[in-house]
Motif scaffolding. Structure first.
Motif, PDB file in Angstrom:
ATOM      1  N   SER A  73      -5.929 -29.844 -80.854  1.00  0.00           N
ATOM      2  CA  SER A  73      -6.680 -29.472 -79.660  1.00  0.00           C
ATOM      3  C   SER A  73      -6.298 -28.076 -79.202  1.00  0.00           C
ATOM      4  O   SER A  73      -5.157 -27.636 -79.377  1.00  0.00           O
ATOM      5  N   ALA A  74      -7.268 -27.401 -78.604  1.00  0.00           N
ATOM      6  CA  ALA A  74      -7.038 -26.038 -78.129  1.00  0.00           C
ATOM      7  C   ALA A  74      -6.148 -26.066 -76.893  1.00  0.00           C
ATOM      8  O   ALA A  74      -6.184 -27.001 -76.093  1.00  0.00           O
ATOM      9  N   ARG A  75      -5.347 -25.024 -76.737  1.00  0.00           N
ATOM     10  CA  ARG A  75      -4.470 -24.906 -75.575  1.00  0.00           C
ATOM     11  C   ARG A  75      -4.980 -23.798 -74.669  1.00  0.00           C
ATOM     12  O   ARG A  75      -5.306 -22.703 -75.123  1.00  0.00           O
ATOM     13  N   ALA A  76      -5.038 -24.091 -73.372  1.00  0.00           N
ATOM     14  CA  ALA A  76      -5.499 -23.096 -72.405  1.00  0.00           C
ATOM     15  C   ALA A  76      -4.484 -21.962 -72.306  1.00  0.00           C
ATOM     16  O   ALA A  76      -3.276 -22.186 -72.337  1.00  0.00           O
ATOM     17  N   ILE A  77      -4.985 -20.722 -72.221  1.00  0.00           N
ATOM     18  CA  ILE A  77      -4.098 -19.567 -72.102  1.00  0.00           C
ATOM     19  C   ILE A  77      -4.040 -19.039 -70.676  1.00  0.00           C
ATOM     20  O   ILE A  77      -3.186 -18.192 -70.366  1.00  0.00           O
ATOM     21  N   TRP A  78      -4.954 -19.528 -69.802  1.00  0.00           N
ATOM     22  CA  TRP A  78      -4.997 -19.007 -68.436  1.00  0.00           C
ATOM     23  C   TRP A  78      -5.841 -19.934 -67.590  1.00  0.00           C
ATOM     24  O   TRP A  78      -6.789 -20.568 -68.085  1.00  0.00           O
ATOM     25  N   LYS A  79      -5.509 -20.042 -66.303  1.00  0.00           N
ATOM     26  CA  LYS A  79      -6.290 -20.832 -65.363  1.00  0.00           C
ATOM     27  C   LYS A  79      -6.855 -19.926 -64.277  1.00  0.00           C
ATOM     28  O   LYS A  79      -6.196 -18.976 -63.851  1.00  0.00           O
TER      29      LYS A  79
ATOM     30  N   LYS B 165     -20.925 -19.175 -52.896  1.00  0.00           N
ATOM     31  CA  LYS B 165     -19.976 -20.015 -52.184  1.00  0.00           C
ATOM     32  C   LYS B 165     -19.387 -21.103 -53.078  1.00  0.00           C
ATOM     33  O   LYS B 165     -18.507 -21.848 -52.646  1.00  0.00           O
ATOM     34  N   GLU B 166     -19.883 -21.180 -54.300  1.00  0.00           N
ATOM     35  CA  GLU B 166     -19.388 -22.195 -55.234  1.00  0.00           C
ATOM     36  C   GLU B 166     -18.086 -21.731 -55.877  1.00  0.00           C
ATOM     37  O   GLU B 166     -17.964 -20.597 -56.343  1.00  0.00           O
ATOM     38  N   ARG B 167     -17.083 -22.601 -55.912  1.00  0.00           N
ATOM     39  CA  ARG B 167     -15.803 -22.306 -56.539  1.00  0.00           C
ATOM     40  C   ARG B 167     -15.487 -23.417 -57.537  1.00  0.00           C
ATOM     41  O   ARG B 167     -15.355 -24.577 -57.149  1.00  0.00           O
ATOM     42  N   VAL B 168     -15.401 -23.033 -58.820  1.00  0.00           N
ATOM     43  CA  VAL B 168     -15.221 -24.013 -59.890  1.00  0.00           C
ATOM     44  C   VAL B 168     -13.900 -23.736 -60.608  1.00  0.00           C
ATOM     45  O   VAL B 168     -13.767 -22.702 -61.273  1.00  0.00           O
ATOM     46  N   PRO B 169     -12.894 -24.606 -60.500  1.00  0.00           N
ATOM     47  CA  PRO B 169     -11.634 -24.411 -61.242  1.00  0.00           C
ATOM     48  C   PRO B 169     -11.893 -24.499 -62.748  1.00  0.00           C
ATOM     49  O   PRO B 169     -12.545 -25.440 -63.221  1.00  0.00           O
ATOM     50  N   VAL B 170     -11.386 -23.505 -63.493  1.00  0.00           N
ATOM     51  CA  VAL B 170     -11.650 -23.459 -64.928  1.00  0.00           C
ATOM     52  C   VAL B 170     -10.369 -23.100 -65.689  1.00  0.00           C
ATOM     53  O   VAL B 170      -9.401 -22.612 -65.110  1.00  0.00           O
ATOM     54  N   LYS B 171     -10.405 -23.359 -66.982  1.00  0.00           N
ATOM     55  CA  LYS B 171      -9.361 -22.931 -67.905  1.00  0.00           C
ATOM     56  C   LYS B 171      -9.989 -22.030 -68.955  1.00  0.00           C
ATOM     57  O   LYS B 171     -11.153 -22.218 -69.340  1.00  0.00           O
ATOM     58  N   LEU B 172      -9.212 -21.073 -69.420  1.00  0.00           N
ATOM     59  CA  LEU B 172      -9.678 -20.119 -70.421  1.00  0.00           C
ATOM     60  C   LEU B 172      -8.983 -20.416 -71.749  1.00  0.00           C
ATOM     61  O   LEU B 172      -7.758 -20.578 -71.792  1.00  0.00           O
ATOM     62  N   TYR B 173      -9.797 -20.497 -72.807  1.00  0.00           N
ATOM     63  CA  TYR B 173      -9.286 -20.770 -74.153  1.00  0.00           C
ATOM     64  C   TYR B 173      -9.719 -19.637 -75.080  1.00  0.00           C
ATOM     65  O   TYR B 173     -10.873 -19.195 -75.020  1.00  0.00           O
TER      66      TYR B 173
ATOM     67  N   TRP C   4     -20.983  -3.435 -76.651  1.00  0.00           N
ATOM     68  CA  TRP C   4     -20.081  -3.572 -75.515  1.00  0.00           C
ATOM     69  C   TRP C   4     -19.242  -4.844 -75.592  1.00  0.00           C
ATOM     70  O   TRP C   4     -18.211  -4.949 -74.930  1.00  0.00           O
ATOM     71  N   TYR C   5     -19.659  -5.822 -76.394  1.00  0.00           N
ATOM     72  CA  TYR C   5     -18.915  -7.076 -76.472  1.00  0.00           C
ATOM     73  C   TYR C   5     -17.583  -6.863 -77.196  1.00  0.00           C
ATOM     74  O   TYR C   5     -17.511  -6.146 -78.184  1.00  0.00           O
ATOM     75  N   ASP C   6     -16.524  -7.518 -76.693  1.00  0.00           N
ATOM     76  CA  ASP C   6     -15.198  -7.319 -77.265  1.00  0.00           C
ATOM     77  C   ASP C   6     -14.598  -8.634 -77.768  1.00  0.00           C
ATOM     78  O   ASP C   6     -14.678  -8.929 -78.947  1.00  0.00           O
ATOM     79  N   ARG C   7     -14.014  -9.445 -76.880  1.00  0.00           N
ATOM     80  CA  ARG C   7     -13.298 -10.650 -77.320  1.00  0.00           C
ATOM     81  C   ARG C   7     -13.839 -11.880 -76.594  1.00  0.00           C
ATOM     82  O   ARG C   7     -13.936 -11.883 -75.369  1.00  0.00           O
ATOM     83  N   PRO C   8     -14.153 -12.952 -77.342  1.00  0.00           N
ATOM     84  CA  PRO C   8     -14.729 -14.145 -76.714  1.00  0.00           C
ATOM     85  C   PRO C   8     -13.669 -15.169 -76.310  1.00  0.00           C
ATOM     86  O   PRO C   8     -12.637 -15.316 -76.959  1.00  0.00           O
ATOM     87  N   TYR C   9     -13.959 -15.881 -75.216  1.00  0.00           N
ATOM     88  CA  TYR C   9     -13.120 -16.984 -74.753  1.00  0.00           C
ATOM     89  C   TYR C   9     -14.026 -18.154 -74.389  1.00  0.00           C
ATOM     90  O   TYR C   9     -15.148 -17.964 -73.918  1.00  0.00           O
ATOM     91  N   TYR C  10     -13.517 -19.370 -74.599  1.00  0.00           N
ATOM     92  CA  TYR C  10     -14.214 -20.560 -74.123  1.00  0.00           C
ATOM     93  C   TYR C  10     -13.784 -20.850 -72.693  1.00  0.00           C
ATOM     94  O   TYR C  10     -12.631 -20.614 -72.313  1.00  0.00           O
ATOM     95  N   LEU C  11     -14.706 -21.387 -71.904  1.00  0.00           N
ATOM     96  CA  LEU C  11     -14.413 -21.810 -70.538  1.00  0.00           C
ATOM     97  C   LEU C  11     -14.493 -23.325 -70.459  1.00  0.00           C
ATOM     98  O   LEU C  11     -15.481 -23.921 -70.904  1.00  0.00           O
ATOM     99  N   GLY C  12     -13.452 -23.932 -69.931  1.00  0.00           N
ATOM    100  CA  GLY C  12     -13.458 -25.370 -69.738  1.00  0.00           C
ATOM    101  C   GLY C  12     -13.046 -25.710 -68.327  1.00  0.00           C
ATOM    102  O   GLY C  12     -12.448 -24.886 -67.613  1.00  0.00           O
ATOM    103  N   PRO C  13     -13.331 -26.926 -67.860  1.00  0.00           N
ATOM    104  CA  PRO C  13     -12.975 -27.312 -66.491  1.00  0.00           C
ATOM    105  C   PRO C  13     -11.473 -27.505 -66.349  1.00  0.00           C
ATOM    106  O   PRO C  13     -10.793 -27.936 -67.282  1.00  0.00           O
TER     107      PRO C  13
END
Length: 255
Positions: free
Chosen positions: A2-8, A15-23, A107-116
């Motif tokens: 399984s992937a490990r999150a590198i940042w939260k 006004k919407e605030r959604v907690p996410v993790k970056l992979y 302009w695109y550089d490095r991709p990351y997945y977004l998860g909850p």
């Protein structure tokens, strides 16, 4: 595995605030080597050396300096650099929504997945679905590890992604290149080129394009590990053709 999150962080859209993790969506698969002393095969390490004395310099005794074109240097301490660091934040601020494809691929550089960040992913799915249905991508800004990023919020096969963008100074404009010269193409050359392109048309399957150099290096390592001999294959020589028509005819015949 399984992937490990590198940042939260927190994705902020109005006004919407959604907690996410970056992979990380890409992995470094390069072959890394250890440097050894040729005589006794002991591992060596890189050190800072004073070129005037030849003696090692501890990192704690080093200073950063910016050197101007005229040779003058501006000394900078860690405290100096800390004054220009962006404010720490966990917010990924959605600045705007753009038509899909509005950002040039250069302009695109490095991709990351977004998860909850948690069990509830309904808010993140709702935002991703809205972008996907409207054929849009979001422009976002965030600070991660003392560095500010600008990125595109995109959806790939139903999964939200953040792709960091290069800065304006990093992208070289095509206006800096000279226009191609040479004689104008005749009708026969253009028709043969179209025919060749049509014969090459296919669907892109990334599974067919692997890092062949890496595989050759790993095969080489495996051969030497087993005590085998390394044989270098003779290079294939190809003659360059200055006649475009003959080159196109040869390519079509080969296909």
């Amino acid at each position: 595995m399984s992937a490990r999150a590198i940042w939260k962080g927190v994705l902020v859209a109005g006004k919407e605030r959604v907690p996410v993790k970056l992979y990380s969506a890409v992995a470094d698969r390069s072959v890394h080597f250890r440097l050894l002393h040729r005589i006794d095969k002991a591992p060596v390490r890189q050190v800072l050396v004073n070129p005037g004395t030849g003696k090692p310099v501890p990192y704690a005794d080093s200073l950063r300096a910016w050197q101007a074109d005229d040779g003058r240097r501006v000394l900078l301490t860690d405290d100096d650099l800390a004054t220009v660091n962006p404010d720490k934040s966990r917010d990924i601020e959605l600045l705007s929504a753009l038509p899909l494809g509005a950002i040039d691929h250069r302009w695109y550089d490095r991709p990351y997945y977004l998860g909850p960040d948690g069990d509830d992913r309904s808010d993140l799915d709702a935002l991703a679905t809205a972008l996907e249905r409207d054929n849009r991508e979001g422009l976002a800004r965030w600070v991660m590890r003392d560095k500010e990023y600008l990125g595109a919020l995109r959806v790939h096969e139903g999964h939200p992604m953040l792709v960091t963008l290069r800065h304006r100074e990093q992208v070289v404009s095509q206006t800096s290149l000279s226009a191609p010269g040479g004689a104008a193409l005749d009708r026969r050359e253009l028709d043969m080129s179209k025919q060749l392109i049509g014969m090459l048309e296919t669907h892109f399957d990334p599974g067919e394009y692997q890092d062949e150099y890496r595989q050759r290096v790993m095969d080489l390592i495996d051969t030497k590990r087993r005590g085998g001999k390394v044989r270098k294959a003779p290079p294939k020589r190809r003659r360059a053709s200055s006649d475009l028509t003959r080159a196109l005819e040869a390519s079509l015949k080969q296909r």
